[in-house]
Design a protein around this motif. Structure first.
Motif, PDB file in Angstrom:
ATOM      1  N   ARG A   1       0.879  -1.172   0.000  1.00 34.42           N
ATOM      2  CA  ARG A   1       0.000   0.000   0.000  1.00 34.42           C
ATOM      3  C   ARG A   1       0.921   1.227   0.000  1.00 34.42           C
ATOM      4  N   ARG A   2       0.353   2.416  -0.053  1.00 35.86           N
ATOM      5  CA  ARG A   2       1.145   3.651  -0.019  1.00 35.86           C
ATOM      6  C   ARG A   2       2.180   3.723  -1.146  1.00 35.86           C
ATOM      7  N   GLN A   3       1.846   3.096  -2.291  1.00 33.58           N
ATOM      8  CA  GLN A   3       2.805   3.137  -3.395  1.00 33.58           C
ATOM      9  C   GLN A   3       2.545   4.310  -4.330  1.00 33.58           C
TER      10      GLN A   3
ATOM     11  N   GLY B   1      -8.156   8.792   3.516  1.00 30.56           N
ATOM     12  CA  GLY B   1      -6.922   8.002   3.394  1.00 30.56           C
ATOM     13  C   GLY B   1      -6.629   7.250   4.675  1.00 30.56           C
ATOM     14  N   ASN B   2      -5.366   7.020   4.924  1.00 35.82           N
ATOM     15  CA  ASN B   2      -4.968   6.288   6.114  1.00 35.82           C
ATOM     16  C   ASN B   2      -3.516   6.616   6.425  1.00 35.82           C
ATOM     17  N   GLU B   3      -3.295   7.225   7.568  1.00 29.36           N
ATOM     18  CA  GLU B   3      -1.931   7.508   8.023  1.00 29.36           C
ATOM     19  C   GLU B   3      -1.035   8.010   6.890  1.00 29.36           C
ATOM     20  N   TYR B   4      -1.238   9.243   6.480  1.00 28.65           N
ATOM     21  CA  TYR B   4      -0.349   9.819   5.452  1.00 28.65           C
ATOM     22  C   TYR B   4       1.094   9.555   5.881  1.00 28.65           C
TER      23      TYR B   4
ATOM     24  N   TRP C   1      -6.050   9.933  15.943  1.00 34.91           N
ATOM     25  CA  TRP C   1      -4.708   9.367  15.764  1.00 34.91           C
ATOM     26  C   TRP C   1      -4.716   7.900  16.169  1.00 34.91           C
ATOM     27  N   ASP C   2      -3.637   7.218  15.844  1.00 37.65           N
ATOM     28  CA  ASP C   2      -3.547   5.775  16.048  1.00 37.65           C
ATOM     29  C   ASP C   2      -2.569   5.476  17.177  1.00 37.65           C
ATOM     30  N   ASN C   3      -3.072   4.873  18.230  1.00 44.11           N
ATOM     31  CA  ASN C   3      -2.303   4.704  19.463  1.00 44.11           C
ATOM     32  C   ASN C   3      -1.806   3.261  19.599  1.00 44.11           C
ATOM     33  N   TYR C   4      -0.563   3.042  19.208  1.00 38.61           N
ATOM     34  CA  TYR C   4       0.053   1.718  19.347  1.00 38.61           C
ATOM     35  C   TYR C   4       1.176   1.786  20.373  1.00 38.61           C
ATOM     36  N   VAL C   5       1.389   0.670  21.060  1.00 41.48           N
ATOM     37  CA  VAL C   5       2.481   0.589  22.031  1.00 41.48           C
ATOM     38  C   VAL C   5       3.691  -0.099  21.388  1.00 41.48           C
TER      39      VAL C   5
ATOM     40  N   MET D   1      -8.463   6.490  16.447  1.00 37.30           N
ATOM     41  CA  MET D   1      -9.122   5.724  15.390  1.00 37.30           C
ATOM     42  C   MET D   1      -8.566   4.310  15.287  1.00 37.30           C
ATOM     43  N   GLU D   2      -7.353   4.104  15.803  1.00 38.34           N
ATOM     44  CA  GLU D   2      -6.834   2.729  15.867  1.00 38.34           C
ATOM     45  C   GLU D   2      -6.138   2.575  17.208  1.00 38.34           C
ATOM     46  N   ILE D   3      -6.481   1.501  17.907  1.00 45.09           N
ATOM     47  CA  ILE D   3      -5.778   1.217  19.159  1.00 45.09           C
ATOM     48  C   ILE D   3      -5.383  -0.251  19.142  1.00 45.09           C
TER      49      ILE D   3
ATOM     50  N   PHE E   1      -1.779  -6.909  20.860  1.00 41.26           N
ATOM     51  CA  PHE E   1      -0.439  -6.879  20.263  1.00 41.26           C
ATOM     52  C   PHE E   1      -0.492  -6.494  18.794  1.00 41.26           C
ATOM     53  N   VAL E   2       0.667  -6.118  18.274  1.00 44.73           N
ATOM     54  CA  VAL E   2       0.801  -5.762  16.862  1.00 44.73           C
ATOM     55  C   VAL E   2       1.553  -6.896  16.171  1.00 44.73           C
ATOM     56  N   ASP E   3       1.990  -6.675  14.959  1.00 43.79           N
ATOM     57  CA  ASP E   3       2.787  -7.715  14.293  1.00 43.79           C
ATOM     58  C   ASP E   3       4.085  -7.141  13.730  1.00 43.79           C
TER      59      ASP E   3
ATOM     60  N   PHE F   1     -10.607  -0.240  17.757  1.00 47.13           N
ATOM     61  CA  PHE F   1      -9.498  -1.194  17.713  1.00 47.13           C
ATOM     62  C   PHE F   1      -9.082  -1.439  16.278  1.00 47.13           C
ATOM     63  N   TRP F   2      -7.796  -1.716  16.120  1.00 49.64           N
ATOM     64  CA  TRP F   2      -7.365  -2.226  14.816  1.00 49.64           C
ATOM     65  C   TRP F   2      -6.841  -3.628  15.049  1.00 49.64           C
ATOM     66  N   GLN F   3      -7.486  -4.633  14.655  1.00 54.24           N
ATOM     67  CA  GLN F   3      -8.666  -4.689  13.843  1.00 54.24           C
ATOM     68  C   GLN F   3      -9.639  -5.683  14.456  1.00 54.24           C
TER      69      GLN F   3
ATOM     70  N   GLN G   1      -0.409  -8.922   4.445  1.00 56.82           N
ATOM     71  CA  GLN G   1       0.853  -8.702   5.158  1.00 56.82           C
ATOM     72  C   GLN G   1       0.751  -8.705   6.686  1.00 56.82           C
ATOM     73  N   GLU G   2      -0.483  -8.715   7.225  1.00 51.25           N
ATOM     74  CA  GLU G   2      -0.603  -8.514   8.673  1.00 51.25           C
ATOM     75  C   GLU G   2      -1.316  -9.674   9.364  1.00 51.25           C
ATOM     76  N   GLN G   3      -1.019 -10.887   8.938  1.00 52.72           N
ATOM     77  CA  GLN G   3      -1.758 -12.056   9.435  1.00 52.72           C
ATOM     78  C   GLN G   3      -1.626 -12.292  10.931  1.00 52.72           C
ATOM     79  N   TYR G   4      -0.464 -11.905  11.478  1.00 57.57           N
ATOM     80  CA  TYR G   4      -0.219 -12.202  12.886  1.00 57.57           C
ATOM     81  C   TYR G   4      -0.817 -11.165  13.837  1.00 57.57           C
ATOM     82  N   HIS G   5      -1.294 -10.073  13.279  1.00 62.62           N
ATOM     83  CA  HIS G   5      -1.665  -8.927  14.117  1.00 62.62           C
ATOM     84  C   HIS G   5      -2.775  -9.271  15.114  1.00 62.62           C
ATOM     85  N   GLY G   6      -2.744  -8.653  16.261  1.00 62.12           N
ATOM     86  CA  GLY G   6      -3.796  -8.818  17.265  1.00 62.12           C
ATOM     87  C   GLY G   6      -5.159  -8.442  16.697  1.00 62.12           C
TER      88      GLY G   6
HETATM   89  C1  GAL Z   1      -1.530   1.146  11.297  1.00 62.06           C
HETATM   90  C2  GAL Z   1      -2.341   1.139  10.007  1.00 62.06           C
HETATM   91  C3  GAL Z   1      -3.306  -0.032   9.952  1.00 62.06           C
HETATM   92  C4  GAL Z   1      -2.587  -1.301  10.332  1.00 62.06           C
HETATM   93  C5  GAL Z   1      -1.953  -1.141  11.695  1.00 62.06           C
HETATM   94  C6  GAL Z   1      -1.243  -2.370  12.200  1.00 62.06           C
HETATM   95  O1  GAL Z   1      -0.415   1.955  11.215  1.00 62.06           O
HETATM   96  O2  GAL Z   1      -3.075   2.333   9.895  1.00 62.06           O
HETATM   97  O3  GAL Z   1      -3.851  -0.123   8.661  1.00 62.06           O
HETATM   98  O4  GAL Z   1      -1.611  -1.580   9.380  1.00 62.06           O
HETATM   99  O5  GAL Z   1      -1.016  -0.103  11.628  1.00 62.06           O
HETATM  100  O6  GAL Z   1      -0.653  -2.120  13.464  1.00 62.06           O
END
Ligand code: GAL
Length: 695
Positions: A141-143, A178-181, A298-302, A330-332, A336-338, A368-370, A378-383
């Motif tokens: 994405r983002r290409q 869009g998503n996270e410019y 905004w998207d809040n990841y740890v 908008m995303e928390i 866990f992430v991947d 939550f995402w997602q 690309q994100e199969q392992y993601h929480g």
């Molecule tokens: C964000 C993105 C989401 C997803 C997520 C995974 O940065 O907006 O689409 O990829 O990360 O943590």
């Protein structure tokens, strides 16, 4: 499309929407005004990845979890426009209808972060080029190139289709553009635009040469086309302008879609974008991007590790400060992430704490995402909240608990906001200027900012983080660590604040540069030298700590030290260096003076945490900041949201051991119900208490 909206949480206008609604009076169609839930709780959901037969089960589980919103569509371009000009939006309408049946309102994403394959093969000129000259290809994405006129035209077309179709949909409460410019581009079109941007700004090449001091290393330019576009260690003026150019490009990329949405959609539908990059990202000036939107999110990841309450809390405060209004996450992170070094899970209860911390700092919506693990991609392992089989994952129960708690609080939170009489200044120009040449890799300006924040928040439990040029008169104390770039206009604004009774504290590296990223000839703090009545004689990057002592206490200067000279009468020295590198020995480490009805202070060193805490306490006291704090044991984050009648305190125990918080008076325990004099918090536990608002 007739739908009766019924939200689990009371449907009241969120603060962020009211500005949009006010403007809606003129020019909007006669659609019934419906606003979102008081506190939205939901998830990103990708119906395009699943057969329609499973939608119903997903949505029923969301409803059963107590959710009240879903975000859809932001990567679905190939499903919405499978070939150029052929639009297939019916499935999205069915998905929105299905969500409505489960009392889930919808935030609709425009799909422009992920262009379809037909687009990139038919219009390869829309593909982004990285700094090495490599053109992106399809498959991620983002290409796309954010400046591409053709890409923007294609974005407009799909967004117009969406806005015409869903701009009056009662169940769509808002739009995400869009998503996270993220990525800028170095293609020929971007370079041409950069040159045009510079020409517009400087008017003549001579003027540019003067401000960038291009006689240095024979950089003098004869034509605009000679100017390079790179992010390596270039001319500091060029580098700062490049960041501003990138900001303007993203802003116009966004406006291209914003205008289309606003033309077709009801004004009750907010427009936002989800800003990413772990909050502190500075690829572009995110405050400027936020300026055009109705709602900031905004998207809040740890990522790796666990919540760092001060750093994370400061990030919310930064986001809130862009418009001084409540915001959404908008995303928390759902456990866990991947993508982290180690994508460990947050502990049981910690995701709930993360959500409550966001709400405590001013969030009115959380997604939550997602929702469900994608089977491929690309994100199969993601929480996620449910697994690939559509069955709840362990986190589902925590989400349910969260929604149960939020249902008790939502009404009370409605219309409340954070209040603070202390502000920290955050400035993108200064962030960039220091990052271009940190001078010492030990000087991490975000760490310095969070050190100040930590000390001030411990004293006040509430700190705003705002732009230097924003209105400051509501603050008793304004503190500006690392305010490296100070223009004449910024200096005038700050001096006015002080003269009218404000207390301004400048921190290390302040006022070194002007708005062209050239050195200020007055030395530091540049145009504030005369207001301060002193100037920085010399700065030093420290390898070893230096002792400091004086009226503010004793301790150590770490990482950075500046000393002051040319002190005018009336300037006091509350801190001096002890014996260290010879140059600093006995010299002033801080200076302060009265100016008009206020004071101006400059602390030239980064300090050890104990001394920093003591000094922050003194600043807060001297500035007469009223005390709204609720005493709580260390490890418990206290956030206050204030409404017309009631104020709420959100207590979050970030430690894994349980604690008891004794209250200074009887208050209402909102989660447990009834009056109380103490709140018991389990490890990672949360409490919410309220009392009538005191002004
Ligand atoms: C964000 C993105 C989401 C997803 C997520 C995974 O940065 O907006 O689409 O990829 O990360 O943590």
């Amino acid at each position: 499309m007739k739908r009766v909206l019924c939200f689990l949480f009371a449907a009241v206008s969120i603060g962020a929407l009211s500005a949009g609604l006010a403007r809606a009076e003129t020019g909007s169609r006669a659609a019934p005004v419906k606003s979102g839930p008081a506190i939205a709780l939901g998830s990103a959901w990708y119906p395009e990845q699943w057969p329609e037969a499973v939608w119903e089960k997903d949505l029923a589980l969301m409803e059963a979890a107590g959710m009240n919103m879903v975000r859809v569509g932001e990567f679905a371009w190939s499903s919405l426009e499978p070939e150029e000009g052929r639009f297939t939006l019916d499935w999205l309408e069915r998905a929105i209808d299905a969500a409505a049946k489960h009392h889930l309102v919808v935030v609709l994403g425009t799909p422009t972060d992920a262009p379809p394959a037909w687009l990139t093969s038919k219009y390869p000129e829309t593909l982004r080029v990285d700094e090495t000259g490599r053109r992106m290809q399809h498959g991620s994405r983002r290409q796309f190139s954010y400046t591409s006129a053709k890409y923007r035209e294609l974005c407009r077309t799909i967004v117009e289709q969406l806005a015409q179709r869903f701009g009056h949909d009662a169940n769509v409460i808002g739009w995400q553009i869009g998503n996270e410019y993220t990525e800028d581009s170095f293609d020929a079109e971007s370079i041409r635009l950069f040159h045009a941007w510079l020409k517009e700004k400087y008017g003549s090449i001579e003027q540019l040469n003067r401000q960038w001091v291009t006689a240095y290393w024979s950089q003098t330019y004869d034509t605009w086309e000679q100017i390079p576009m790179s992010t390596g260690r270039g001319n500091p003026g060029l580098m700062l302008d490049y960041k501003r150019f990138v900001t303007d490009q993203w802003r116009s990329f966004q406006k291209n879609q914003l205008d289309v949405i606003r033309r077709h959609a009801d004004r009750r539908q907010f427009v936002t974008t989800n800003l990413g990059g772990l909050g502190w990202a500075n690829r572009f000036n995110r405050r400027e991007i936020a300026a055009d939107l109705d709602l900031i999110s905004w998207d809040n990841y740890v990522g790796s590790g666990h919540i760092e309450p001060y750093r994370n809390g400061a990030t919310h405060d930064l986001v809130r400060g862009w418009r001084r209004q409540n915001f959404w996450v908008m995303e928390i992170q759902p456990g866990f992430v991947d993508w982290a070094g180690v994508s460990n899970s947050l502990d049981k209860g910690e995701t709930r704490a993360l959500v409550w911390s966001a709400i405590g700092h001013g969030a009115d919506g959380i997604a939550f995402w997602q929702w469900r693990s994608a089977l491929n991609g690309q994100e199969q392992y993601h929480g996620a909240i449910v697994g690939p089989d559509g069955k709840p994952l362990p986190l589902y129960g925590e989400v349910k608990q969260l929604s149960g708690d939020l249902a008790k609080v939502a009404q009370l939170l409605s219309g409340t906001k954070s209040e603070s009489e202390v502000a920290l200044l955050h400035d993108y120009d200064s962030r960039w200027a220091i990052d271009f040449n940190r001078f010492s890799n030990r000087y991490d300006q975000l760490a310095v900012l969070v050190d100040y924040y930590h000390a001030l928040r411990d004293r006040t439990q509430s700190v705003d983080i705002v732009d230097p040029l924003s209105p400051l008169e509501g603050y008793k104390l304004v503190v500006a660590p690392s305010l490296n770039v100070v223009s004449e206009a910024t200096a005038r604004h700050l001096v006015r604040y002080v003269e009218q009774g404000g207390h301004l504290v400048l921190g290390p590296r302040s006022g070194m540069k002007n708005e062209f990223n050239a050195l200020n000839v007055q030395r530091q703090p540049g145009p504030l030298v005369s207001a301060l009545g002193a100037r920085v004689e010399q700065f030093y990057a420290l390898l070893d700590d230096a002792p400091v002592s004086g009226a503010w206490g004793d301790g150590k200067a770490t990482v950075w030290a500046e000393y002051f000279s040319e002190l005018e009468p009336g300037v006091l020295v509350p801190l001096r260096y002890g014996k260290c590198n010879g140059w600093l020995d006995g010299q002033p480490a801080a200076v302060t003076r009265k100016l008009g009805k206020g004071t101006i202070t400059y602390l030239g060193a980064a300090l050890d945490p104990a001394l920093m805490a003591r000094i922050a306490e003194q600043w807060v006291r001297d500035a007469g900041v009223p005390d709204h704090t609720l005493p709580a044991p260390a490890g418990v984050e206290v956030c206050r949201r204030v409404g017309a009648d009631r104020e709420l305190y959100v207590l979050i125990n970030h430690a894994s051991k349980s604690v008891r918080v004794e209250l200074p008076e009887e208050m209402q325990d909102v989660l447990q119900g009834g009056p109380t004099r103490a709140v018991e918090l389990d490890g990672r536990g949360v409490g919410v208490i309220s009392r009538p608002t005191r002004k």
